[in-house]
Write a protein that holds these residues in place. Structure first.
Motif, short mmCIF file in Angstrom:
data_model
loop_
_atom_site.label_atom_id
_atom_site.label_comp_id
_atom_site.label_asym_id
_atom_site.label_seq_id
_atom_site.Cartn_x
_atom_site.Cartn_y
_atom_site.Cartn_z
N ALA A 143 0.56 -1.34 -0.01
CA ALA A 143 -0.06 -0.11 -0.17
C ALA A 143 0.76 1.27 0.08
O ALA A 143 0.50 2.12 0.43
N ASN A 144 1.88 1.15 -0.88
CA ASN A 144 2.64 2.37 -1.11
C ASN A 144 2.14 3.28 -2.33
O ASN A 144 1.78 2.40 -3.13
N ARG A 145 2.42 4.47 -2.46
CA ARG A 145 1.85 5.19 -3.66
C ARG A 145 2.74 6.14 -4.34
O ARG A 145 3.36 6.80 -3.60
N SER B 176 2.32 -5.80 -2.63
CA SER B 176 0.87 -5.97 -3.19
C SER B 176 0.10 -4.71 -2.66
O SER B 176 0.72 -4.01 -1.82
N TYR B 177 -0.73 -4.25 -3.39
CA TYR B 177 -1.57 -3.21 -3.32
C TYR B 177 -0.90 -1.90 -3.07
O TYR B 177 -1.28 -0.76 -2.52
N ASN B 178 0.12 -1.82 -4.05
CA ASN B 178 0.53 -0.60 -4.06
C ASN B 178 -0.02 0.38 -5.44
O ASN B 178 -0.55 -0.41 -6.38
N TYR B 179 0.14 1.52 -5.56
CA TYR B 179 -0.41 2.19 -6.49
C TYR B 179 0.41 3.25 -7.08
O TYR B 179 1.27 3.86 -6.69
N ALA B 180 0.21 3.35 -8.67
CA ALA B 180 0.98 4.35 -9.37
C ALA B 180 0.04 4.87 -10.40
O ALA B 180 -0.89 4.44 -10.80
N LYS B 181 0.38 6.29 -10.61
CA LYS B 181 -0.41 6.92 -11.60
C LYS B 181 -0.19 6.45 -12.85
O LYS B 181 -1.21 5.92 -13.77
N ALA B 182 0.97 5.83 -13.34
CA ALA B 182 1.25 5.05 -14.42
C ALA B 182 1.75 3.88 -14.27
O ALA B 182 2.37 3.55 -13.41
N ALA B 183 1.61 2.63 -15.17
CA ALA B 183 1.83 1.30 -14.92
C ALA B 183 3.38 1.51 -15.14
O ALA B 183 4.18 2.24 -15.48
N PRO B 184 4.20 0.63 -14.20
CA PRO B 184 3.41 -0.42 -13.35
C PRO B 184 3.53 0.26 -11.91
O PRO B 184 3.87 1.06 -11.56
N GLY B 185 2.30 -0.37 -11.20
CA GLY B 185 2.15 -0.06 -9.85
C GLY B 185 2.91 -0.87 -8.71
O GLY B 185 3.02 -0.40 -7.56
N GLY B 186 3.32 -2.01 -9.12
CA GLY B 186 4.03 -2.84 -8.28
C GLY B 186 5.56 -2.72 -8.25
O GLY B 186 6.16 -2.08 -7.42
N ILE B 187 6.11 -3.20 -9.35
CA ILE B 187 7.43 -3.44 -9.33
C ILE B 187 8.01 -2.83 -10.87
O ILE B 187 7.44 -3.29 -12.04
N LEU B 188 8.76 -1.72 -10.88
CA LEU B 188 9.41 -1.34 -12.25
C LEU B 188 10.88 -1.58 -12.29
O LEU B 188 11.47 -1.45 -11.40
N ASN B 189 11.35 -2.34 -13.35
CA ASN B 189 12.58 -2.76 -13.53
C ASN B 189 13.12 -1.94 -14.87
O ASN B 189 12.36 -1.93 -15.86
N ALA C 17 9.86 -17.45 -4.50
CA ALA C 17 8.94 -17.60 -3.22
C ALA C 17 8.34 -16.13 -2.83
O ALA C 17 8.21 -16.09 -1.74
N THR C 18 7.92 -15.37 -3.84
CA THR C 18 7.60 -14.00 -3.53
C THR C 18 6.23 -13.80 -4.36
O THR C 18 6.31 -13.83 -5.79
N SER C 19 5.28 -13.17 -3.70
CA SER C 19 4.06 -12.88 -4.56
C SER C 19 4.00 -11.36 -4.85
O SER C 19 4.31 -10.39 -4.17
N VAL C 20 3.39 -10.97 -6.01
CA VAL C 20 3.46 -9.74 -6.53
C VAL C 20 2.20 -9.86 -6.93
O VAL C 20 1.61 -10.14 -8.10
N GLU C 21 0.95 -8.99 -6.22
CA GLU C 21 -0.36 -9.04 -6.76
C GLU C 21 -1.22 -7.93 -6.22
O GLU C 21 -0.75 -7.20 -5.50
N GLU C 22 -2.22 -7.65 -6.76
CA GLU C 22 -3.17 -6.61 -6.47
C GLU C 22 -2.60 -5.29 -6.58
O GLU C 22 -2.96 -4.29 -5.91
N ASN C 23 -1.65 -4.97 -7.27
CA ASN C 23 -1.07 -3.79 -7.44
C ASN C 23 -1.62 -2.89 -8.79
O ASN C 23 -2.14 -3.74 -9.68
N TYR C 24 -1.86 -1.70 -8.65
CA TYR C 24 -2.61 -0.84 -9.78
C TYR C 24 -1.76 0.04 -10.28
O TYR C 24 -1.03 0.76 -9.58
N PRO C 25 -1.66 0.17 -11.87
CA PRO C 25 -2.43 -0.34 -12.55
C PRO C 25 -2.23 -1.85 -13.14
O PRO C 25 -2.88 -2.48 -13.63
N THR C 26 -1.00 -2.04 -13.02
CA THR C 26 -0.39 -3.43 -13.24
C THR C 26 0.51 -3.84 -12.17
O THR C 26 0.96 -3.19 -11.19
N ASN C 27 1.03 -5.10 -12.23
CA ASN C 27 1.86 -5.60 -11.22
C ASN C 27 3.30 -5.06 -11.57
O ASN C 27 4.03 -4.53 -10.75
N CYS C 28 3.79 -5.59 -12.78
CA CYS C 28 5.21 -5.37 -13.11
C CYS C 28 5.49 -4.90 -14.59
O CYS C 28 6.51 -4.40 -15.04
N SER C 29 4.47 -4.64 -15.31
CA SER C 29 4.47 -4.37 -16.61
C SER C 29 4.01 -2.94 -17.19
O SER C 29 2.76 -2.61 -16.43
#
Length: 358
Positions: A283-285, A313-326, A335-347
Protein backbone atom coordinates in the motif's frame (compact mmCIF):
# COMPACT_ATOMS: atom_id res chain seq x y z
CA UNK A 1 18.47 2.79 39.37
CA UNK A 2 17.83 3.45 43.10
CA UNK A 3 21.54 4.05 43.60
CA UNK A 4 21.56 6.64 40.83
CA UNK A 5 18.52 8.42 42.30
CA UNK A 6 20.17 8.53 45.74
CA UNK A 7 23.41 9.89 44.34
CA UNK A 8 21.62 12.54 42.33
CA UNK A 9 19.77 13.75 45.40
CA UNK A 10 22.86 13.73 47.61
CA UNK A 11 25.08 15.75 45.32
CA UNK A 12 22.52 18.26 44.06
CA UNK A 13 23.83 20.96 46.37
CA UNK A 14 27.48 20.18 45.75
CA UNK A 15 28.18 20.41 42.02
CA UNK A 16 26.63 20.36 38.58
CA UNK A 17 28.46 17.18 37.55
CA UNK A 18 29.47 14.51 40.05
CA UNK A 19 32.02 11.87 39.15
CA UNK A 20 31.27 8.40 40.43
CA UNK A 21 33.87 5.79 41.31
CA UNK A 22 35.71 4.43 38.30
CA UNK A 23 35.10 0.74 37.66
CA UNK A 24 36.83 -1.25 34.94
CA UNK A 25 38.44 1.98 33.67
CA UNK A 26 34.98 3.27 32.79
CA UNK A 27 34.27 6.68 34.31
CA UNK A 28 30.68 7.47 35.30
CA UNK A 29 28.80 10.60 36.29
CA UNK A 30 25.30 11.71 37.21
CA UNK A 31 24.17 14.82 35.31
CA UNK A 32 21.92 17.22 37.17
CA UNK A 33 18.82 18.63 35.47
CA UNK A 34 20.10 21.64 33.53
CA UNK A 35 21.65 22.42 30.16
CA UNK A 36 24.68 23.82 32.00
CA UNK A 37 25.24 20.51 33.78
CA UNK A 38 24.85 18.47 30.60
CA UNK A 39 27.26 20.65 28.66
CA UNK A 40 29.81 20.51 31.48
CA UNK A 41 29.50 16.73 31.68
CA UNK A 42 30.14 16.25 27.95
CA UNK A 43 33.08 18.64 28.04
CA UNK A 44 34.58 16.77 30.99
CA UNK A 45 34.02 13.40 29.31
CA UNK A 46 35.69 14.59 26.11
CA UNK A 47 38.79 15.50 28.10
CA UNK A 48 38.91 12.32 30.18
CA UNK A 49 40.71 9.17 29.03
CA UNK A 50 38.76 6.01 28.18
CA UNK A 51 34.99 5.52 27.90
CA UNK A 52 32.68 7.73 29.96
CA UNK A 53 29.05 7.13 30.92
CA UNK A 54 26.69 9.96 31.85
CA UNK A 55 23.45 9.16 33.70
CA UNK A 56 20.70 11.72 33.22
CA UNK A 57 18.54 12.85 36.12
CA UNK A 58 15.39 10.70 36.02
CA UNK A 59 12.45 12.45 34.37
CA UNK A 60 14.41 15.57 33.43
CA UNK A 61 13.85 17.47 30.19
CA UNK A 62 17.10 19.17 29.19
CA UNK A 63 15.99 22.35 27.40
CA UNK A 64 18.72 23.90 25.26
CA UNK A 65 17.98 27.60 25.05
CA UNK A 66 21.06 28.64 23.05
CA UNK A 67 23.80 26.89 21.06
CA UNK A 68 26.90 25.75 22.90
CA UNK A 69 28.99 26.29 19.77
CA UNK A 70 28.09 27.33 16.22
CA UNK A 71 25.38 25.02 14.91
CA UNK A 72 25.28 22.67 17.92
CA UNK A 73 23.28 22.70 21.11
CA UNK A 74 25.80 20.59 23.03
CA UNK A 75 29.60 20.32 22.94
CA UNK A 76 30.84 18.35 19.93
CA UNK A 77 31.48 14.73 20.98
CA UNK A 78 35.10 13.79 20.22
CA UNK A 79 35.65 10.83 22.58
CA UNK A 80 33.79 7.69 23.73
CA UNK A 81 30.65 8.81 25.58
CA UNK A 82 27.49 6.94 26.57
CA UNK A 83 24.46 8.91 27.76
CA UNK A 84 21.86 6.91 29.68
CA UNK A 85 18.31 8.16 30.13
CA UNK A 86 15.65 7.08 32.61
CA UNK A 87 14.96 3.36 32.61
CA UNK A 88 11.80 3.81 34.69
CA UNK A 89 9.15 6.51 34.76
CA UNK A 90 9.19 9.59 32.54
CA UNK A 91 11.57 9.43 29.60
CA UNK A 92 14.41 11.94 29.49
CA UNK A 93 14.20 14.51 26.70
CA UNK A 94 16.98 16.61 25.21
CA UNK A 95 15.48 19.36 23.04
CA UNK A 96 16.11 22.73 21.43
CA UNK A 97 13.92 25.40 23.02
CA UNK A 98 15.13 28.50 21.24
CA UNK A 99 14.48 30.75 18.26
CA UNK A 100 18.08 30.08 17.23
CA UNK A 101 18.66 27.20 14.81
CA UNK A 102 20.99 24.43 16.01
CA UNK A 103 21.10 20.64 16.07
CA UNK A 104 21.26 18.73 19.35
CA UNK A 105 24.36 16.48 18.95
CA UNK A 106 27.39 16.44 16.68
CA UNK A 107 29.81 13.48 16.73
CA UNK A 108 33.09 14.29 15.04
CA UNK A 109 36.34 12.49 14.32
CA UNK A 110 37.62 8.91 14.18
CA UNK A 111 37.90 8.60 17.97
CA UNK A 112 34.38 9.84 18.59
CA UNK A 113 31.78 7.33 19.75
CA UNK A 114 28.39 8.40 21.04
CA UNK A 115 25.90 5.90 22.45
CA UNK A 116 22.46 7.11 23.51
CA UNK A 117 20.21 4.89 25.64
CA UNK A 118 16.54 5.36 26.56
CA UNK A 119 15.91 9.02 25.79
CA UNK A 120 14.33 11.42 23.27
CA UNK A 121 16.16 13.84 20.94
CA UNK A 122 13.81 16.43 19.47
CA UNK A 123 13.31 19.84 17.90
CA UNK A 124 16.83 20.23 16.56
CA UNK A 125 17.34 22.34 13.45
CA UNK A 126 20.40 22.28 11.21
CA UNK A 127 21.49 24.25 8.17
CA UNK A 128 23.21 23.06 5.00
CA UNK A 129 25.49 20.62 6.86
CA UNK A 130 22.46 18.44 7.71
CA UNK A 131 21.72 16.19 10.65
CA UNK A 132 18.92 18.22 12.21
CA UNK A 133 18.77 16.11 15.36
CA UNK A 134 22.15 14.37 15.30
CA UNK A 135 25.09 14.67 12.90
CA UNK A 136 27.66 11.86 12.89
CA UNK A 137 30.73 13.14 11.05
CA UNK A 138 33.41 10.46 10.93
CA UNK A 139 32.62 8.77 14.23
CA UNK A 140 30.33 5.99 15.47
CA UNK A 141 26.77 6.66 16.57
CA UNK A 142 24.62 4.06 18.38
CA UNK A 143 21.02 4.55 19.50
CA UNK A 144 19.33 2.07 21.86
CA UNK A 145 15.65 2.70 22.67
CA UNK A 146 15.90 6.29 21.50
CA UNK A 147 13.24 8.48 19.92
CA UNK A 148 14.47 11.00 17.33
CA UNK A 149 11.53 13.24 16.49
CA UNK A 150 10.43 16.60 15.08
CA UNK A 151 13.85 17.69 13.91
CA UNK A 152 14.44 19.82 10.79
CA UNK A 153 17.24 19.86 8.24
CA UNK A 154 17.05 23.26 6.58
CA UNK A 155 18.76 25.16 3.73
CA UNK A 156 19.20 22.02 1.63
CA UNK A 157 20.77 19.90 4.36
CA UNK A 158 20.23 16.13 4.36
CA UNK A 159 19.11 13.86 7.19
CA UNK A 160 16.59 15.77 9.28
CA UNK A 161 16.51 13.26 12.11
CA UNK A 162 20.00 11.80 11.70
CA UNK A 163 22.81 12.51 9.27
CA UNK A 164 25.75 10.09 9.22
CA UNK A 165 28.75 9.53 6.96
CA UNK A 166 30.41 6.72 8.91
CA UNK A 167 28.98 4.11 11.32
CA UNK A 168 25.35 4.25 12.41
CA UNK A 169 23.50 1.67 14.55
CA UNK A 170 19.86 1.88 15.65
CA UNK A 171 18.21 -0.66 17.94
CA UNK A 172 14.67 -0.62 19.34
CA UNK A 173 14.30 3.02 18.37
CA UNK A 174 11.90 5.39 16.61
CA UNK A 175 12.72 8.03 13.99
CA UNK A 176 9.54 9.99 13.37
CA UNK A 177 8.05 13.27 12.13
CA UNK A 178 11.36 14.76 11.03
CA UNK A 179 11.45 17.08 7.99
CA UNK A 180 14.20 17.65 5.42
CA UNK A 181 14.28 20.39 2.79
CA UNK A 182 16.48 18.06 0.73
CA UNK A 183 16.84 14.26 1.08
CA UNK A 184 16.59 11.89 4.02
CA UNK A 185 13.62 13.00 6.09
CA UNK A 186 14.16 10.42 8.80
CA UNK A 187 17.83 9.75 8.22
CA UNK A 188 20.60 10.04 5.66
CA UNK A 189 23.50 7.60 5.97
CA UNK A 190 26.44 7.13 3.61
CA UNK A 191 28.55 4.71 5.64
CA UNK A 192 27.76 1.46 7.44
CA UNK A 193 24.15 1.41 8.62
CA UNK A 194 22.66 -1.26 10.90
CA UNK A 195 19.03 -0.94 11.99
CA UNK A 196 16.98 -3.45 13.99
CA UNK A 197 13.58 -3.43 15.73
CA UNK A 198 13.12 0.20 14.78
CA UNK A 199 10.25 2.29 13.40
CA UNK A 200 10.89 4.99 10.80
CA UNK A 201 7.56 6.74 10.30
CA UNK A 202 5.86 9.99 9.43
CA UNK A 203 8.98 11.70 8.11
CA UNK A 204 8.95 14.07 5.11
CA UNK A 205 11.50 15.21 2.55
CA UNK A 206 11.21 17.87 -0.13
CA UNK A 207 13.18 15.62 -2.47
CA UNK A 208 13.81 11.89 -1.94
CA UNK A 209 14.29 9.26 0.72
CA UNK A 210 11.55 10.57 2.97
CA UNK A 211 12.01 7.67 5.38
CA UNK A 212 15.70 7.19 4.73
CA UNK A 213 18.38 7.67 2.09
CA UNK A 214 21.18 5.13 2.41
CA UNK A 215 24.50 4.65 0.63
CA UNK A 216 27.39 2.30 1.41
CA UNK A 217 25.96 -0.68 3.30
CA UNK A 218 22.64 -1.36 5.01
CA UNK A 219 21.37 -4.12 7.29
CA UNK A 220 17.71 -3.53 8.18
CA UNK A 221 15.88 -6.17 10.23
CA UNK A 222 12.59 -6.55 12.12
CA UNK A 223 11.61 -2.96 11.48
CA UNK A 224 8.87 -0.73 10.06
CA UNK A 225 9.25 1.97 7.40
CA UNK A 226 5.77 3.46 7.23
CA UNK A 227 3.81 6.57 6.27
CA UNK A 228 6.72 8.69 5.08
CA UNK A 229 6.16 11.23 2.27
CA UNK A 230 8.60 12.72 -0.24
CA UNK A 231 8.63 14.93 -3.30
CA UNK A 232 10.94 13.11 -5.71
CA UNK A 233 12.20 9.51 -5.30
CA UNK A 234 11.82 6.78 -2.69
CA UNK A 235 9.01 7.56 -0.31
CA UNK A 236 10.15 4.92 2.15
CA UNK A 237 13.74 4.10 1.17
CA UNK A 238 16.09 5.66 -1.41
CA UNK A 239 19.25 3.60 -2.02
CA UNK A 240 22.27 4.73 -4.06
CA UNK A 241 25.52 2.81 -4.60
CA UNK A 242 24.44 0.48 -1.81
CA UNK A 243 24.84 -3.12 -0.79
CA UNK A 244 21.91 -3.85 1.48
CA UNK A 245 19.66 -6.46 3.05
CA UNK A 246 16.17 -5.91 4.41
CA UNK A 247 14.76 -8.76 6.49
CA UNK A 248 11.44 -9.27 8.30
CA UNK A 249 10.44 -5.66 7.70
CA UNK A 250 7.22 -3.84 6.76
CA UNK A 251 7.38 -1.06 4.15
CA UNK A 252 3.88 0.39 4.08
CA UNK A 253 1.91 3.54 3.36
CA UNK A 254 4.81 5.59 2.00
CA UNK A 255 4.06 8.23 -0.64
CA UNK A 256 6.04 10.02 -3.33
CA UNK A 257 4.73 13.00 -5.29
CA UNK A 258 7.29 13.22 -8.11
CA UNK A 259 7.01 12.17 -11.74
CA UNK A 260 8.73 9.29 -13.53
CA UNK A 261 10.43 6.20 -12.08
CA UNK A 262 9.96 7.28 -8.50
CA UNK A 263 9.27 4.29 -6.22
CA UNK A 264 6.66 4.98 -3.56
CA UNK A 265 8.04 2.32 -1.24
CA UNK A 266 11.63 1.86 -2.48
CA UNK A 267 13.78 3.39 -5.21
CA UNK A 268 16.98 1.42 -5.85
CA UNK A 269 19.51 3.03 -8.22
CA UNK A 270 23.14 3.75 -9.16
CA UNK A 271 24.31 0.14 -9.14
CA UNK A 272 22.83 -0.76 -5.75
CA UNK A 273 22.17 -4.37 -4.79
CA UNK A 274 19.24 -4.71 -2.41
CA UNK A 275 17.96 -8.05 -1.07
CA UNK A 276 14.56 -8.31 0.61
CA UNK A 277 13.88 -11.42 2.70
CA UNK A 278 10.51 -12.07 4.40
CA UNK A 279 9.61 -8.44 3.81
CA UNK A 280 6.23 -6.87 2.96
CA UNK A 281 5.91 -3.92 0.56
CA UNK A 282 2.27 -2.91 0.96
CA UNK A 283 0.00 0.00 0.00
CA UNK A 284 2.68 2.50 -1.01
CA UNK A 285 1.81 5.18 -3.57
CA UNK A 286 3.39 7.16 -6.43
CA UNK A 287 1.08 10.10 -7.02
CA UNK A 288 2.83 12.43 -9.48
CA UNK A 289 1.52 12.84 -12.99
CA UNK A 290 2.96 9.95 -15.01
CA UNK A 291 4.65 8.48 -11.95
CA UNK A 292 5.50 4.76 -11.94
CA UNK A 293 6.33 2.10 -9.35
CA UNK A 294 4.17 2.54 -6.31
CA UNK A 295 5.99 -0.37 -4.69
CA UNK A 296 9.59 -0.71 -5.92
CA UNK A 297 11.57 1.11 -8.62
CA UNK A 298 14.87 -0.47 -9.74
CA UNK A 299 16.73 1.83 -12.12
CA UNK A 300 19.99 1.61 -14.07
CA UNK A 301 22.48 -0.94 -15.29
CA UNK A 302 23.95 -2.89 -12.40
CA UNK A 303 21.06 -2.08 -10.06
CA UNK A 304 19.65 -5.28 -8.57
CA UNK A 305 16.70 -6.13 -6.34
CA UNK A 306 16.32 -9.70 -5.06
CA UNK A 307 13.04 -10.59 -3.34
CA UNK A 308 12.82 -13.83 -1.37
CA UNK A 309 9.82 -15.09 0.58
CA UNK A 310 8.35 -11.61 0.39
CA UNK A 311 5.26 -9.84 -0.96
CA UNK A 312 4.56 -6.71 -3.00
CA UNK A 313 0.85 -5.92 -2.99
CA UNK A 314 -1.79 -3.18 -3.13
CA UNK A 315 0.68 -0.53 -4.22
CA UNK A 316 -0.52 2.26 -6.53
CA UNK A 317 0.99 4.46 -9.24
CA UNK A 318 -0.51 6.98 -11.65
CA UNK A 319 1.10 5.11 -14.56
CA UNK A 320 1.94 1.42 -14.96
CA UNK A 321 3.42 -0.45 -13.28
CA UNK A 322 2.02 0.00 -9.81
CA UNK A 323 3.99 -2.84 -8.18
CA UNK A 324 7.58 -3.25 -9.41
CA UNK A 325 9.35 -1.32 -12.17
CA UNK A 326 12.64 -2.58 -13.57
CA UNK A 327 14.42 -0.13 -15.86
CA UNK A 328 17.74 -1.51 -17.13
CA UNK A 329 18.66 -3.51 -14.04
CA UNK A 330 17.76 -6.91 -12.60
CA UNK A 331 14.84 -7.95 -10.41
CA UNK A 332 14.53 -11.56 -9.23
CA UNK A 333 11.60 -13.17 -7.42
CA UNK A 334 11.97 -16.27 -5.25
CA UNK A 335 8.87 -17.55 -3.43
CA UNK A 336 7.53 -14.00 -3.64
CA UNK A 337 4.02 -12.81 -4.51
CA UNK A 338 3.41 -9.67 -6.56
CA UNK A 339 -0.32 -9.10 -6.76
CA UNK A 340 -3.21 -6.63 -6.58
CA UNK A 341 -1.04 -3.66 -7.54
CA UNK A 342 -2.61 -0.93 -9.70
CA UNK A 343 -2.64 -0.39 -12.63
CA UNK A 344 -0.36 -3.41 -13.21
CA UNK A 345 2.02 -5.53 -11.17
CA UNK A 346 5.26 -5.28 -13.16
CA UNK A 347 4.49 -4.35 -16.78
CA UNK A 348 5.98 -2.49 -18.52
CA UNK A 349 9.51 -3.31 -17.33
CA UNK A 350 12.67 -3.79 -19.36
CA UNK A 351 14.06 -6.34 -18.85
CA UNK A 352 10.81 -7.94 -17.75
CA UNK A 353 10.49 -9.20 -14.20
CA UNK A 354 10.51 -12.97 -14.54
CA UNK A 355 7.68 -14.69 -12.67
CA UNK A 356 5.58 -11.55 -12.31
CA UNK A 357 2.16 -11.69 -13.98
CA UNK A 358 -0.29 -8.85 -14.62
Amino acid sequence: MSKIRTLAGTVAALATVVALPVTDAHAQAVVLCSQTALRAAITQANAAPGPNTLFLTPGCTYNLTAPDNPGNGLPVVTSDITIVGSLLGTRNVIRRQSASAFRIFRVQGPNARLTLNSLTVRDGRSGSSGGGGILNDGGALTLNSVEVTRNLSDIGGVGAGIGSNSTLTLRNSTVSFNRSTNNGGGLYSSGTTTISNTTIAGNTAKDGGAGMEVRGSLTLTNSRVTDNAGGEDGGGILSFALTGTITDTLIQGNTIAGDGLVGGGIRNASGSTLTLERTTVFANRALGSGSQAGGISNVGAGSTVNLRNSSVSYNYAKAAPGGILNDGGTVSLTATSVEENYPTNCSPSAPAVAGCTN
